[in-house]
Design a protein around this motif. Structure first.
Motif, PDB file in Angstrom:
ATOM      1  N   GLN A  14       0.844  -1.200   0.000  1.00 45.89           N
ATOM      2  CA  GLN A  14       0.000   0.000   0.000  1.00 45.89           C
ATOM      3  C   GLN A  14       0.877   1.247   0.000  1.00 45.89           C
ATOM      4  N   PHE A  15       0.585   2.213   0.830  1.00 48.00           N
ATOM      5  CA  PHE A  15       1.259   3.527   0.859  1.00 48.00           C
ATOM      6  C   PHE A  15       2.787   3.366   0.995  1.00 48.00           C
ATOM      7  N   MET A  16       3.220   2.688   2.024  1.00 45.42           N
ATOM      8  CA  MET A  16       4.674   2.550   2.215  1.00 45.42           C
ATOM      9  C   MET A  16       5.268   1.603   1.173  1.00 45.42           C
ATOM     10  N   GLU A 104       8.966  -1.003   8.439  1.00 46.36           N
ATOM     11  CA  GLU A 104       8.409   0.320   8.659  1.00 46.36           C
ATOM     12  C   GLU A 104       8.305   0.606  10.157  1.00 46.36           C
ATOM     13  N   LYS A 105       8.128   1.878  10.492  1.00 45.56           N
ATOM     14  CA  LYS A 105       8.018   2.287  11.896  1.00 45.56           C
ATOM     15  C   LYS A 105       6.545   2.230  12.326  1.00 45.56           C
ATOM     16  N   PRO A 106       6.284   2.147  13.632  1.00 45.04           N
ATOM     17  CA  PRO A 106       7.250   1.835  14.673  1.00 45.04           C
ATOM     18  C   PRO A 106       7.710   0.390  14.534  1.00 45.04           C
ATOM     19  N   ASN A 133      12.154   7.702   7.962  1.00 49.02           N
ATOM     20  CA  ASN A 133      12.643   8.356   6.749  1.00 49.02           C
ATOM     21  C   ASN A 133      12.981   9.829   6.916  1.00 49.02           C
ATOM     22  N   TYR A 134      12.363  10.518   7.912  1.00 49.12           N
ATOM     23  CA  TYR A 134      12.540  11.974   7.967  1.00 49.12           C
ATOM     24  C   TYR A 134      13.959  12.382   8.356  1.00 49.12           C
ATOM     25  N   ARG A 135      14.719  11.461   8.984  1.00 49.42           N
ATOM     26  CA  ARG A 135      16.142  11.742   9.271  1.00 49.42           C
ATOM     27  C   ARG A 135      16.878  12.065   7.976  1.00 49.42           C
ATOM     28  N   ASP A 161       6.397  19.071  17.107  1.00 46.91           N
ATOM     29  CA  ASP A 161       5.009  18.667  17.011  1.00 46.91           C
ATOM     30  C   ASP A 161       4.775  18.091  15.620  1.00 46.91           C
ATOM     31  N   TYR A 162       4.019  17.012  15.637  1.00 49.32           N
ATOM     32  CA  TYR A 162       3.673  16.344  14.388  1.00 49.32           C
ATOM     33  C   TYR A 162       2.152  16.412  14.287  1.00 49.32           C
ATOM     34  N   LEU A 163       1.683  17.277  13.376  1.00 49.03           N
ATOM     35  CA  LEU A 163       0.254  17.625  13.314  1.00 49.03           C
ATOM     36  C   LEU A 163      -0.355  17.121  12.002  1.00 49.03           C
ATOM     37  N   GLN A 164      -1.404  16.269  12.152  1.00 51.65           N
ATOM     38  CA  GLN A 164      -2.189  15.828  11.007  1.00 51.65           C
ATOM     39  C   GLN A 164      -3.661  16.083  11.316  1.00 51.65           C
ATOM     40  N   ASP A 165      -4.515  15.868  10.284  1.00 50.02           N
ATOM     41  CA  ASP A 165      -5.941  16.104  10.554  1.00 50.02           C
ATOM     42  C   ASP A 165      -6.861  15.154   9.774  1.00 50.02           C
ATOM     43  N   TRP A 176      -7.087   0.275  10.463  1.00 48.86           N
ATOM     44  CA  TRP A 176      -6.174  -0.491  11.334  1.00 48.86           C
ATOM     45  C   TRP A 176      -5.389   0.430  12.253  1.00 48.86           C
ATOM     46  N   ARG A 177      -5.108   1.659  11.809  1.00 47.28           N
ATOM     47  CA  ARG A 177      -4.308   2.579  12.640  1.00 47.28           C
ATOM     48  C   ARG A 177      -5.056   3.007  13.906  1.00 47.28           C
ATOM     49  N   LEU A 178      -6.358   2.660  13.981  1.00 46.13           N
ATOM     50  CA  LEU A 178      -7.175   3.087  15.129  1.00 46.13           C
ATOM     51  C   LEU A 178      -7.502   1.930  16.068  1.00 46.13           C
ATOM     52  N   GLY A 189       2.419   6.338  18.318  1.00 48.96           N
ATOM     53  CA  GLY A 189       3.378   5.460  17.650  1.00 48.96           C
ATOM     54  C   GLY A 189       3.471   5.688  16.155  1.00 48.96           C
ATOM     55  N   ASP A 190       2.389   6.227  15.579  1.00 45.36           N
ATOM     56  CA  ASP A 190       2.373   6.379  14.121  1.00 45.36           C
ATOM     57  C   ASP A 190       3.165   7.605  13.702  1.00 45.36           C
ATOM     58  N   ILE A 191       2.940   8.751  14.378  1.00 45.23           N
ATOM     59  CA  ILE A 191       3.665   9.972  13.998  1.00 45.23           C
ATOM     60  C   ILE A 191       4.555  10.499  15.121  1.00 45.23           C
ATOM     61  N   GLY A 192       4.116  10.290  16.373  1.00 43.91           N
ATOM     62  CA  GLY A 192       4.994  10.697  17.482  1.00 43.91           C
ATOM     63  C   GLY A 192       6.326   9.964  17.423  1.00 43.91           C
ATOM     64  N   ALA A 193       6.313   8.729  16.932  1.00 42.83           N
ATOM     65  CA  ALA A 193       7.562   7.955  16.828  1.00 42.83           C
ATOM     66  C   ALA A 193       8.571   8.656  15.917  1.00 42.83           C
ATOM     67  N   HIS A 194       8.079   9.344  14.906  1.00 45.35           N
ATOM     68  CA  HIS A 194       8.988  10.081  14.015  1.00 45.35           C
ATOM     69  C   HIS A 194       9.664  11.229  14.769  1.00 45.35           C
ATOM     70  N   SER A 195       8.877  11.952  15.568  1.00 47.41           N
ATOM     71  CA  SER A 195       9.460  13.070  16.347  1.00 47.41           C
ATOM     72  C   SER A 195      10.469  12.533  17.354  1.00 47.41           C
TER      73      SER A 195
HETATM   74  C1  SOE Z   1      -0.058   8.372   8.677  1.00 47.30           C
HETATM   75  O1  SOE Z   1      -0.045   9.080   9.829  1.00 47.30           O
HETATM   76  C2  SOE Z   1       1.309   8.425   8.014  1.00 47.30           C
HETATM   77  O2  SOE Z   1       1.200   7.716   6.816  1.00 47.30           O
HETATM   78  C3  SOE Z   1       2.395   7.769   8.861  1.00 47.30           C
HETATM   79  O3  SOE Z   1       2.098   6.397   9.094  1.00 47.30           O
HETATM   80  C4  SOE Z   1       3.734   7.907   8.146  1.00 47.30           C
HETATM   81  O4  SOE Z   1       4.781   7.322   8.936  1.00 47.30           O
HETATM   82  C5  SOE Z   1       4.024   9.377   7.929  1.00 47.30           C
HETATM   83  O5  SOE Z   1       5.276   9.546   7.270  1.00 47.30           O
HETATM   84  C6  SOE Z   1       2.913  10.019   7.115  1.00 47.30           C
HETATM   85  O6  SOE Z   1       1.634   9.796   7.767  1.00 47.30           O
END
Ligand code: SOE
Length: 388
Positions: A14-16, A104-106, A133-135, A161-165, A176-178, A189-195
């Motif tokens: 899928q996405f990744m 993929e993370k986490p 990947n953001y590193r 801060d990692y802000l999505q909407d 599944w992410r919920l 874990g989904d976006i805070g892990a990146h920060s």
């Molecule tokens: C969804 O929050 C998501 O696809 C994350 O899972 C990715 O790790 C992030 O890079 C973009 O948003």
């Protein structure tokens, strides 16, 4: 001279899966490397879907059972881009089969799983990475260089801060992410892990923290099908959201710096605003993923009257990775962060030299995730378990 081929087997598409597939195909186009990644086999449960994805993205073959993929002698690397609850079983099986692994993370669903994954790759002496990947945004790599060259001096603050909407609409389905049993946690874990990874990369280890978590929409419609269409039988059926929609925590780093973190999927108007500011005794830096080529830099020693943040467009040859693409000013994008990370992964395999972030980084990240959940539960400061 013919390049050494490294045969990739990827689980998920899928996405990744798309981001990783694209990156493998672009590495030889832009980076002079002794290796050539081969998109050998793509694994997915749904035969029609995985064959369609393989056709679109250029994979040579497909499997509908990931275990068969791991058994294949013609596969050197296993790339795991499936939901979080599958990472541990797949990675441990891949390590025991002697495959190099990127996931993929986490890293995992829990800290215990993450530790087991790390033990497995160490025991089997394979190369391993977790895909933070953001590193690998050139501006972030350059920020790291400024810090290592002591241009900012002692670090006082790291503020991320990692802000999505994307799930603010209550009719967004229960994906599944919920679900805790699949994702482990939500925004944490989904976006805070990146920060957390950026904090560990730029500042150092987090020693203790206090946090709080919130779920704003507690029930969501079931029946998420392809295209978001609901099965007639599942109309108006709802399921419980079992993860956080938002999290905030304070942290203390091993070097005395103070951290403040926020990750949410309810910050309307912010689509993928992964940003940080770092303040040191000699200067500050700011980065925002939505303007990923730019780095704001403030240096205390600037001439009075000229003091203030300057904005650097990190597309000069002095900036890591970008010289592989185009002349200065020709900006790059989100997908390039995956090209850089996977290039380092393949280089690590070729040179038998462990690249980063590794599974140990993943374990240390997972320890912070666990501590945040423990703190939110106990409403107390929690020490972060330290490793290696
Ligand atoms: C969804 O929050 C998501 O696809 C994350 O899972 C990715 O790790 C992030 O890079 C973009 O948003």
């Amino acid at each position: 001279m013919a390049k050494q081929e490294i045969n990739i087997g990827m689980i998920g598409y899928q996405f990744m899966g798309k981001a990783h597939s694209h990156a493998y195909r672009d590495i030889p186009f832009f980076f002079d490397s002794e290796v050539k990644p081969v998109l050998k086999a793509l694994a997915g449960r749904n035969e029609a879907e995985v064959n369609k994805a393989a056709e679109t993205m250029g994979w040579e073959s497909t499997e509908t059972d990931w275990r068969r993929l791991i058994e294949r002698e013609d596969i050197d690397v296993i790339d795991i881009v499936t939901p979080n609850h599958t990472h541990a079983e797949m990675a441990i099986a891949a390590a025991e089969a002697g495959k190099h692994i990127i996931t993929e993370k986490p890293l995992a669903l829990t800290l215990e799983e993450a530790k087991a994954m790390y033990r497995a790759v160490q025991k089997n002496k394979v190369i391993h990475m977790v895909c933070h990947n953001y590193r690998f945004a050139p501006a972030v790599q350059y920020a790291k260089r400024l810090i290592e060259d002591d241009r900012l001096g002692r670090i006082y603050h790291f503020r991320a801060d990692y802000l999505q909407d994307f799930i603010m609409d209550p009719s967004f389905p229960l994906v599944w992410r919920l679900k805790k049993e699949v994702s482990g946690s939500g925004a944490l874990g989904d976006i805070g892990a990146h920060s957390i990874d950026l904090a560990r990369f730029l500042v150092g280890e987090i020693m203790e923290l206090v946090g709080t978590m919130e779920t704003f929409v507690k029930k969501r419609p079931l029946g998420e099908m392809a295209g978001g269409l609901k099965a007639e039988s599942e109309k108006d059926q709802y399921g419980e959201v079992t993860v956080d929609d938002a999290v905030a925590f304070l942290a203390k780093f091993s070097n005395g710096a103070l951290g403040t973190f926020e990750a949410t999927r309810f910050a309307g108007g912010n689509r993928n605003k992964n940003k940080f500011e770092l303040n040191g005794e000699k200067g500050s830096i700011r980065w925002d993923m939505e303007n990923m080529n730019l780095l704001d830099v403030y240096l205390v020693d600037d001439e009075p009257g000229l003091q203030g943040f300057r904005t650097i467009n990190c597309t000069e040859e002095e900036h890591p990775y970008v010289g592989a693409y185009w002349p200065p000013g020709h900006i790059i994008g989100y997908e390039h962060t995956f090209i850089h990370l996977l290039y380092e992964f393949l280089q690590g395999i070729t040179k038998q030299s462990q690249p980063y972030p590794s599974f140990l980084d993943g374990v240390r990240n997972q320890a912070v995730l666990q501590a945040v959940e423990q703190s939110a539960e106990s409403r107390r400061w929690v020490k972060v378990e330290q490793f290696g």
